[in-house]
Design a protein around this motif. Sequence first.
Motif, PDB file in Angstrom:
ATOM      1  N   UNK A   5       0.815  -1.362   0.126  1.00 57.18           N
ATOM      2  CA  UNK A   5       0.019   0.015  -0.125  1.00 57.18           C
ATOM      3  C   UNK A   5       0.890   1.234  -0.142  1.00 57.18           C
ATOM      4  N   UNK A  10      -3.334   4.970   1.931  1.00 62.09           N
ATOM      5  CA  UNK A  10      -3.763   5.026   3.601  1.00 62.09           C
ATOM      6  C   UNK A  10      -4.553   6.373   3.901  1.00 62.09           C
ATOM      7  N   UNK A  11      -5.389   6.925   2.984  1.00 66.30           N
ATOM      8  CA  UNK A  11      -6.033   7.844   3.293  1.00 66.30           C
ATOM      9  C   UNK A  11      -7.551   7.979   2.670  1.00 66.30           C
ATOM     10  N   UNK A  12      -7.997   6.801   2.878  1.00 71.69           N
ATOM     11  CA  UNK A  12      -9.581   6.675   2.228  1.00 71.69           C
ATOM     12  C   UNK A  12     -10.419   7.898   2.578  1.00 71.69           C
ATOM     13  N   UNK A  15     -12.102   7.808   6.020  1.00 72.65           N
ATOM     14  CA  UNK A  15     -11.330   8.283   7.217  1.00 72.65           C
ATOM     15  C   UNK A  15     -11.079  10.075   7.117  1.00 72.65           C
ATOM     16  N   UNK A  16     -11.119  10.338   6.058  1.00 75.05           N
ATOM     17  CA  UNK A  16     -10.938  11.845   6.012  1.00 75.05           C
ATOM     18  C   UNK A  16     -12.172  12.365   6.424  1.00 75.05           C
ATOM     19  N   UNK A  19     -12.173  12.320  10.335  1.00 75.00           N
ATOM     20  CA  UNK A  19     -11.458  13.480  10.543  1.00 75.00           C
ATOM     21  C   UNK A  19     -11.998  14.857  10.830  1.00 75.00           C
TER      22      UNK A  19
ATOM     23  N   UNK B 118      -2.317  12.428  12.572  1.00 76.00           N
ATOM     24  CA  UNK B 118      -3.409  11.768  11.768  1.00 76.00           C
ATOM     25  C   UNK B 118      -3.629  12.719  10.548  1.00 76.00           C
ATOM     26  N   UNK B 119      -3.629  13.928  10.785  1.00 68.60           N
ATOM     27  CA  UNK B 119      -3.695  15.028   9.271  1.00 68.60           C
ATOM     28  C   UNK B 119      -2.522  14.580   8.419  1.00 68.60           C
ATOM     29  N   UNK B 122      -2.458  11.187   6.846  1.00 73.23           N
ATOM     30  CA  UNK B 122      -3.547  10.785   6.086  1.00 73.23           C
ATOM     31  C   UNK B 122      -3.401  11.855   4.989  1.00 73.23           C
ATOM     32  N   UNK B 123      -2.407  12.674   4.858  1.00 72.59           N
ATOM     33  CA  UNK B 123      -2.264  13.917   3.662  1.00 72.59           C
ATOM     34  C   UNK B 123      -3.487  14.676   3.468  1.00 72.59           C
ATOM     35  N   UNK B 124      -4.147  14.990   4.677  1.00 78.24           N
ATOM     36  CA  UNK B 124      -5.450  15.648   4.314  1.00 78.24           C
ATOM     37  C   UNK B 124      -4.826  17.188   3.810  1.00 78.24           C
ATOM     38  N   UNK B 226       1.759   1.679   9.182  1.00 80.78           N
ATOM     39  CA  UNK B 226       0.799   1.849   8.036  1.00 80.78           C
ATOM     40  C   UNK B 226       1.313   1.038   6.707  1.00 80.78           C
ATOM     41  N   UNK B 227       2.541   1.022   6.408  1.00 74.84           N
ATOM     42  CA  UNK B 227       3.225   0.086   5.534  1.00 74.84           C
ATOM     43  C   UNK B 227       3.774  -1.209   5.731  1.00 74.84           C
ATOM     44  N   UNK B 241      -9.855   0.880   6.479  1.00 68.69           N
ATOM     45  CA  UNK B 241      -8.557   1.634   6.558  1.00 68.69           C
ATOM     46  C   UNK B 241      -8.754   2.501   8.065  1.00 68.69           C
ATOM     47  N   UNK B 245      -5.802   1.474  10.898  1.00 70.09           N
ATOM     48  CA  UNK B 245      -5.327   2.778  11.773  1.00 70.09           C
ATOM     49  C   UNK B 245      -5.132   2.447  13.044  1.00 70.09           C
TER      50      UNK B 245
END
Lengths: 535, 332
Positions: A5, A10-12, A15-16, A19, B118-119, B122-124, B226-227, B241, B245
């Motif tokens: 992955x 890892x950021x479906x 999940x977002x 958050x 987390x942000x 998750x690359x928010x 995570x990997x 997911x 996590x």
Amino acid sequence: MIQSPTPRRARPTRLRTRVLTAAALVAASALALTACAPSTGGDAFASGDTFKVVLLGAYSTPPDPDVNYDGPGLNIIQNTYEGLVAYEDGSTTATIVPKLATDWTVSDDSLTYTFDLRKGVTFHDGTDFTADAVIASFARRTSVDAGPAYMVGDVTGVTAIDDYTVEVTLAAPNSAFLDYLASPFGVKMISPTVLSEQAGDDFAQTYLTDADAGTGPYELGSVTTGQSYQLTAYDKYWGDKPEFTTVDLTLSENASAVQLQLERGEIDAVLGDVNKTSFEDYSSNADLDASTFANFTTQTVFMNPQSAIFTTTENRAALFSAIDTKTILESSMGELEVPTTQLFPAGMLDESLDSQGVEYDPNALASLAASGIAAGKTIRIGYAGSSPDGKAVADELGANLSSAGLPAESISYGAGTIYGLADDLAAAPDIVVMSVFPDAAHVDAWARILYTPKGGLDVMAAEVPGLTDDLDAALLASDNEPYGAIAKKVIDSKYWYSIGSLQTTTITRSGLTGIDDARNLLEYNVLHFAALGNA
Amino acid sequence: MIMFIIRRIASMLGVLFALTVALFGLQELSGVDPARAYVGANASAEALERTRVQLGLDQPAIVRYFDYLGGLLHGDLQNSLRTRTPVAEGLSTAFPATVELALWSLGLALVLGSIFAVLTVTRWKGAGIVRVVLLSGASAPTFLLTMLGLLFFYGQLGLLPSGGRSSFGSTSPGPTGLFVLDGLLAGRVDVATDAIWHLILPAACVAISPAVAIGRVLVDGLRINLVSDHARTARSAGMPEGLVMLRHAVRNSLGATLSMIGIQAGLLLGGLVVVEKIVSWPGVGSYLDKSVQASDFPGIAGVALLLGVVYVVLNTLVDLLQVAADRRLVLS
């Protein structure tokens, strides 16, 4: 085939979304709390009956008149206790006036003081004020034997003639005795009932750490030592009833926050040391009144007798002449300090008897610098870190010396270390700048403490031969002439130089009356709240 | 487990003993005269000498040290030279104030650190902004942050109070001394809300720096886990997911994060001393600050010993939590 992955996978979206939902909930909670929060807005100054005042600085000593030897503590003691006599409030001269004694006489041999006591006075516990209270209060001062106990050191007896007449006998004539009684740190009357019932094994010291037993216009209410003190008006007070029935006195060390509180109208007054810039800021605010009042606190230069550079009287005299007092104080203190020409606190003694006679001479140090005595040396100027003007004046003085060719540096000393400098003069700075105040408005109270090695404020242990004997002799005299000779001796020694009189600074909201009457020449940054009122 | 705790208690006693020696030594070397602070600036030499005798300062240092140690063994922290009341009594009111602020600061640090982690992982899209805000806050000295916070949130916006712990006086309405908890226990929601309002600014200012430190460690852990093989396997088995996590990434990252929390909790206590002074928070930091100004050795020593105990207890708790989080670890 199983793929590794990637971080992106890892950021479906689900999940977002969660958050974001969580963030939204946190934001909503914060808004809800905002809605529930008490208002901090400055909608009005502390109103009507309650006077809210913040005292800048630290103070934690018990508000016990026989223990307290701190200036800030007088804000509690002078409002809850009274002595037999006092210095007149609101006066720029130190005039002794009646308080719990209505009148007094002194015997021809100056050994016996007879006081007529005020009738109709009660202590906060309801006990009547009579001669018994005077006897008990004098006895306790001696028994507790703390810093201010020396003021009654000469007292050999306190006798009741009747309920309202009392006689105090001294071992030897003492022209300063009435001043010591009038001193803010002088003997205060304490309820004999409380002293008896709460005596414990420490003369009621434990009880009086968070309670009072005086006759003053205010009673001590809730106490959180070192943080807040509440005073409530005593409804059976013998004098004029205070307009403010409650005084909330809190302590803070954050001057900026307190300034904001005052500007937002959450407090009525700020007491304590403010610097020149803050004072000017306050002065320019139309909603506030920033004022000063004369005070005996005096900025003094102390010379180290073992300084390699200032060993001789001539060199010390040259230094004093090179201090541009007017400019230094103007630039560092502005209205907060007034230059003085007198050795003793300005006005304590007539100028004809006490004048330092130092004229500013910008070239005074030129010959000293040229002589090479200071070659390779840096003049060290110590100052009390706690002193409001110490750093400013020390820095300015250092700059003056440096420009005259004598490199100088200023060093801060804590309250616990500056008084120990005399123990090792070789390691002590060449000069110390410190503001000091007298216990009483009598020359003896000032000179004995500052200019004799047994005095607590002779920080450089400098000594003028025979001065203690001169002071002892002066106490027997009926006029101030001997103090003129004493002033001359001290001035000629050039170990001390008084450069300015600090002013009490009070910042209040506008529309307050009685500010001047609430201040006293002998009390620095102290208010007598009973004198205050709303316009 | 019991042996581990006993060993920790023994080491704590060693730490406290070393602390008393260090404090006493420093006091002797400082040249500060506690008697002068006790008796007042204008006191005569005679009064000063009498006070020295009264306080036992005329005795040799070694005698005074063992006197102090003897009292300590009987739970006597001596009387404060500043307040003239028992140090234990002063600390009993100051400590809950600091505990409350520390707990809120640490809680906030954990929340902010977790959000940050987390942000980031998750690359928010807004993660960059959060990172910039937190890193900027963490880069500024805590005292400056608090001062700016006061100027803005109190001086300009009037949203938060200027300082102190409560608008309802200095006495907590309940048994713990924690205003929020006691307010809720006593059914005084107004007291609890007001206390929270007083806590927000100092707690946030203290929390930012630890939040970033905790968040960074958590980010590293999450990225690795995570990997990892087990996360990959869980995903291939159809685990959502979010569960991957929580169950695999977060849990396996806890060990290092807990260590960092332990370190930051200790450092946070240092930050509190400064912040308490700025916002007039009546905690242990303020108590220490005033004691130092007054050369009050019993007060200074009392705070140092208390913080020493707290530090050791915190580290013990972190060790226990680490074992609970990762059963492969063994207490030693």
